[in-house]
Design a protein around this motif. Structure first.
Motif, PDB file in Angstrom:
ATOM      1  N   VAL A   1      -0.149 -32.161  18.233  1.00  0.00           N
ATOM      2  CA  VAL A   1      -0.363 -32.194  19.683  1.00  0.00           C
ATOM      3  C   VAL A   1      -0.194 -33.626  20.180  1.00  0.00           C
ATOM      4  N   GLY A   2       0.667 -33.792  21.184  1.00  0.00           N
ATOM      5  CA  GLY A   2       0.862 -35.113  21.774  1.00  0.00           C
ATOM      6  C   GLY A   2      -0.215 -35.456  22.784  1.00  0.00           C
ATOM      7  N   GLY A   3      -0.715 -34.453  23.506  1.00  0.00           N
ATOM      8  CA  GLY A   3      -1.754 -34.690  24.501  1.00  0.00           C
ATOM      9  C   GLY A   3      -1.991 -33.468  25.350  1.00  0.00           C
ATOM     10  N   PHE A   4      -2.985 -33.580  26.212  1.00  0.00           N
ATOM     11  CA  PHE A   4      -3.337 -32.507  27.137  1.00  0.00           C
ATOM     12  C   PHE A   4      -3.195 -33.018  28.564  1.00  0.00           C
ATOM     13  N   VAL A   5      -2.673 -32.182  29.440  1.00  0.00           N
ATOM     14  CA  VAL A   5      -2.528 -32.523  30.854  1.00  0.00           C
ATOM     15  C   VAL A   5      -3.217 -31.423  31.657  1.00  0.00           C
ATOM     16  N   GLU A   6      -4.237 -31.795  32.417  1.00  0.00           N
ATOM     17  CA  GLU A   6      -5.038 -30.815  33.137  1.00  0.00           C
ATOM     18  C   GLU A   6      -4.534 -30.629  34.569  1.00  0.00           C
ATOM     19  N   LYS A   7      -3.988 -29.468  34.880  1.00  0.00           N
ATOM     20  CA  LYS A   7      -3.579 -29.066  36.225  1.00  0.00           C
ATOM     21  C   LYS A   7      -2.848 -30.188  36.973  1.00  0.00           C
ATOM     22  N   PRO A   8      -1.640 -30.498  36.545  1.00  0.00           N
ATOM     23  CA  PRO A   8      -0.904 -31.624  37.142  1.00  0.00           C
ATOM     24  C   PRO A   8      -0.384 -31.285  38.530  1.00  0.00           C
ATOM     25  N   PRO A   9      -0.076 -32.307  39.352  1.00  0.00           N
ATOM     26  CA  PRO A   9       0.605 -32.050  40.629  1.00  0.00           C
ATOM     27  C   PRO A   9       2.003 -31.504  40.384  1.00  0.00           C
ATOM     28  N   ALA A  10       2.625 -30.998  41.439  1.00  0.00           N
ATOM     29  CA  ALA A  10       3.894 -30.273  41.290  1.00  0.00           C
ATOM     30  C   ALA A  10       4.982 -31.117  40.623  1.00  0.00           C
ATOM     31  N   ASP A  11       5.092 -32.408  41.015  1.00  0.00           N
ATOM     32  CA  ASP A  11       6.168 -33.226  40.445  1.00  0.00           C
ATOM     33  C   ASP A  11       5.956 -33.486  38.955  1.00  0.00           C
ATOM     34  N   LYS A  12       4.708 -33.703  38.559  1.00  0.00           N
ATOM     35  CA  LYS A  12       4.425 -33.925  37.138  1.00  0.00           C
ATOM     36  C   LYS A  12       4.593 -32.636  36.343  1.00  0.00           C
ATOM     37  N   ALA A  13       4.208 -31.500  36.950  1.00  0.00           N
ATOM     38  CA  ALA A  13       4.397 -30.212  36.267  1.00  0.00           C
ATOM     39  C   ALA A  13       5.882 -29.966  36.020  1.00  0.00           C
ATOM     40  N   GLN A  14       6.701 -30.291  37.009  1.00  0.00           N
ATOM     41  CA  GLN A  14       8.139 -30.097  36.842  1.00  0.00           C
ATOM     42  C   GLN A  14       8.698 -31.028  35.772  1.00  0.00           C
ATOM     43  N   ALA A  15       8.179 -32.257  35.726  1.00  0.00           N
ATOM     44  CA  ALA A  15       8.630 -33.194  34.686  1.00  0.00           C
ATOM     45  C   ALA A  15       8.254 -32.691  33.298  1.00  0.00           C
ATOM     46  N   LEU A  16       7.087 -32.087  33.177  1.00  0.00           N
ATOM     47  CA  LEU A  16       6.687 -31.511  31.897  1.00  0.00           C
ATOM     48  C   LEU A  16       7.621 -30.368  31.503  1.00  0.00           C
ATOM     49  N   ILE A  17       7.985 -29.551  32.472  1.00  0.00           N
ATOM     50  CA  ILE A  17       8.925 -28.447  32.199  1.00  0.00           C
ATOM     51  C   ILE A  17      10.269 -29.013  31.735  1.00  0.00           C
ATOM     52  N   ASP A  18      10.738 -30.023  32.437  1.00  0.00           N
ATOM     53  CA  ASP A  18      12.047 -30.611  32.121  1.00  0.00           C
ATOM     54  C   ASP A  18      12.062 -31.268  30.748  1.00  0.00           C
ATOM     55  N   SER A  19      10.909 -31.695  30.266  1.00  0.00           N
ATOM     56  CA  SER A  19      10.849 -32.368  28.967  1.00  0.00           C
ATOM     57  C   SER A  19      11.093 -31.411  27.804  1.00  0.00           C
ATOM     58  N   LYS A  20      10.942 -30.118  28.048  1.00  0.00           N
ATOM     59  CA  LYS A  20      11.135 -29.084  27.023  1.00  0.00           C
ATOM     60  C   LYS A  20      10.133 -29.194  25.871  1.00  0.00           C
ATOM     61  N   SER A  21       9.073 -29.980  26.063  1.00  0.00           N
ATOM     62  CA  SER A  21       8.105 -30.154  24.972  1.00  0.00           C
ATOM     63  C   SER A  21       6.672 -29.873  25.427  1.00  0.00           C
ATOM     64  N   ALA A  22       6.527 -29.203  26.568  1.00  0.00           N
ATOM     65  CA  ALA A  22       5.194 -28.914  27.099  1.00  0.00           C
ATOM     66  C   ALA A  22       4.988 -27.405  27.178  1.00  0.00           C
ATOM     67  N   TYR A  23       3.757 -27.002  26.950  1.00  0.00           N
ATOM     68  CA  TYR A  23       3.397 -25.580  26.946  1.00  0.00           C
ATOM     69  C   TYR A  23       2.153 -25.355  27.807  1.00  0.00           C
ATOM     70  N   TRP A  24       2.101 -24.192  28.424  1.00  0.00           N
ATOM     71  CA  TRP A  24       0.877 -23.821  29.142  1.00  0.00           C
ATOM     72  C   TRP A  24      -0.268 -23.667  28.140  1.00  0.00           C
ATOM     73  N   ALA A  25      -1.431 -24.159  28.482  1.00  0.00           N
ATOM     74  CA  ALA A  25      -2.623 -23.950  27.660  1.00  0.00           C
ATOM     75  C   ALA A  25      -3.155 -22.549  27.946  1.00  0.00           C
ATOM     76  N   SER A  26      -3.139 -21.710  26.931  1.00  0.00           N
ATOM     77  CA  SER A  26      -3.455 -20.290  27.118  1.00  0.00           C
ATOM     78  C   SER A  26      -4.944 -19.999  27.222  1.00  0.00           C
ATOM     79  N   GLY A  27      -5.781 -20.937  26.760  1.00  0.00           N
ATOM     80  CA  GLY A  27      -7.213 -20.673  26.704  1.00  0.00           C
ATOM     81  C   GLY A  27      -7.669 -20.107  25.377  1.00  0.00           C
ATOM     82  N   LEU A  28      -6.724 -19.757  24.499  1.00  0.00           N
ATOM     83  CA  LEU A  28      -7.061 -19.287  23.155  1.00  0.00           C
ATOM     84  C   LEU A  28      -7.105 -20.466  22.193  1.00  0.00           C
ATOM     85  N   SER A  29      -8.018 -20.397  21.250  1.00  0.00           N
ATOM     86  CA  SER A  29      -8.088 -21.411  20.206  1.00  0.00           C
ATOM     87  C   SER A  29      -8.634 -20.784  18.938  1.00  0.00           C
ATOM     88  N   MET A  30      -8.505 -21.496  17.823  1.00  0.00           N
ATOM     89  CA  MET A  30      -8.888 -20.941  16.525  1.00  0.00           C
ATOM     90  C   MET A  30      -9.366 -22.059  15.608  1.00  0.00           C
TER      91      MET A  30
END
Length: 474
Positions: free
Chosen positions: A171-200
């Motif tokens: 895991v590189g890091g966690f980003v909590e509810k980013p603004p729209a421009d940062k969310a789009q940058a995360l999408i464009d990076s191809k290395s970010a995933y939605w946090a599903s709320g599941l853990s183990m």
């Protein structure tokens, strides 16, 4: 074979799904698609049954225990229930469950399951593949490939393969509810995933890591289990100790700090159903794009959702509209404005309206004391007025603000009463008094119907009854 304990935390208020979801009857206990469907909670339990799974561990508030038991019975599921005396976010809830289960199973592995999400796809296959990593001491959080730049979700960034494991990644890091421009940058990076709320993780791992990063809370939570009341129906955490725990999520206390964190990706359909628009999107629609639940007549309507819980609702000529009708509240909103429903709830709270907390129904028919044969000896007294009410599991009675001469006696069952700054469990023979400082809420937290006797220690006008009202938890 290693088995897993599904850990389902039944907290949260779900205000964006008001008026269906309310404080004392939150989203997870509501039926997903109308009166005949299962609830979010029941679907979560069913999703993790059999095979690699033990019976679930349910952490919930005392006031919701009866609802949990009732809904588990409906799907014929066992469970270990842990009751919190007050909400302390997910961190203490998870830690308490780890302590409770590790006492009987030191090698226990948990998968933390959201109680109110919709997940479809090969979820359990991925979870099973992560067992070796969990046994090795890793904490696995599950990510989902994002479909769009959502600002209401948290994100996990991928830092590459994890040495020695094919199923998890660093895991590189966690980003909590980013603004729209940062969310789009995360999408464009191809290395970010939605946090599903599941853990183990294993119980021992989360206990060790919590002690490392918040030793004070770790000690108090351990004591809340040690000195709690362990009964056949539930483990009731010790209130004095649990109240000292810091109210923080597991992610902030442990996940974002530990070097044991890892990520596994899920190839599933997932939605946290955080608005009525989301509810519309996951529901089956007719040929006109409408979602009609309950007794509904729709004429010339398109792309509209109507939920009628208690009466006939008719709509004519509506497009892109949400209509949610409950016995005591009606919501009408444009599809693109449903995220703002929480602002309605904020106004209701500011006005101290009970509609934010409970579902109100008609007041129950109070049975005058002269019709209670077993109490006929009180008929001639000028000092009493009596009435009774039967309260279904999970439902609530409000004893209005007033003097202690008004009281409730529990004839049958078990209830949880709470007033301004206090709470108590009352079983058969127990008494609950009105409070001059505010209303008293009495919830049937038992397994079966409760019978209450209402007593006013004064002469009332003919036909008057002890002041109270019935409300339903859904």
């Amino acid at each position: 074979m290693t088995t897993i304990y599904p850990l389902i935390i039944c907290g949260g208020k779900g205000t964006r799904l008001w008026p269906l979801s309310r404080t004392q009857s939150p989203k997870q206990f509501q039926k997903i698609s109308g009166p005949e469907s299962s609830t979010f909670f029941q679907v979560a339990v069913q999703r993790h049954r059999g095979g690699i799974y033990q019976d679930p561990v349910i952490v919930t508030g005392v006031t919701h225990r009866g609802t949990v038991v009732k809904q588990l019975r409906e799907i014929q599921s066992g469970a270990q229930i842990i009751c919190e005396p007050m909400g302390r976010n997910t961190g203490p809830a998870v830690l308490a469950a780890a302590h409770a289960i590790s006492r009987k199973d030191p090698d226990a592995i948990f998968v933390v399951v959201p109680a109110d999400h919709i997940i479809e796809g090969p979820l359990n296959k991925t979870i099973e593949a992560c067992i070796p990593a969990a046994k090795a001491g890793h904490i696995i959080t599950f990510g989902i490939a994002p479909r769009y730049a959502e600002t209401g979700f948290g994100y996990i960034t991928d830092a590459g393969p994890m040495e020695g494991f094919d199923t998890i990644r660093r895991v590189g890091g966690f980003v909590e509810k980013p603004p729209a421009d940062k969310a789009q940058a995360l999408i464009d990076s191809k290395s970010a995933y939605w946090a599903s709320g599941l853990s183990m993780f294993s119980a021992s791992t989360i206990i060790e890591e919590y002690a490392k990063f918040d030793p004070r809370t770790a000690a108090y939570v351990a004591d809340s289990v040690e000195f709690g009341s362990n009964t056949p129906e539930a483990l009731y955490l010790n209130e004095v100790d649990f109240a000292e725990a810091a109210s923080e999520p597991t992610e902030g206390v442990v996940f974002e700090k530990t070097d044991r964190i890892a990520m596994a990706t899920l190839d599933v359909s997932w939605d946290d159903v955080g608005s009525w628009l989301a509810m519309y999107n996951i529901s089956p629609r007719d040929q006109n794009g409408n979602v009609l639940q309950g007794d509904v007549i729709a004429l010339d309507a398109m792309n509209t959702m109507v939920r009628a819980d208690s009466r006939l609702v008719s709509i004519v000529g509506l497009t892109d509209i949400i209509v949610i009708d409950t016995p005591d509240a009606l919501l009408v909103a444009r599809m693109d404005e449903t995220q703002n429903v929480k602002k309605v709830v904020e106004q209701l709270k500011a006005s101290h309206r009970t509609e934010t907390e409970v579902h109100a129904e008609a007041k129950p028919a109070m049975v005058p004391f002269e019709k209670q044969k077993e109490l006929s000896r009180l008929v001639d007294s000028d000092k009493f007025q009596l009435g009774t009410a039967e309260i279904e599991v999970g439902r609530t009675v409000i004893l209005d603000q007033g003097a202690r001469n008004r009281q409730v006696i529990v004839v049958q069952g078990s209830v949880h009463a709470s007033g301004p700054g206090w709470s108590k469990i009352a079983t058969e023979g127990g008494r609950i008094y009105a409070d001059e400082n505010g209303p008293v809420r009495i919830v049937n937290s038992g397994d079966d119907k409760a019978e209450l006797l209402f007593v006013t220690l004064e002469k009332l006008e003919v036909g008057a009854h002890p002041t109270m009202s019935m409300v339903s938890n859904g």
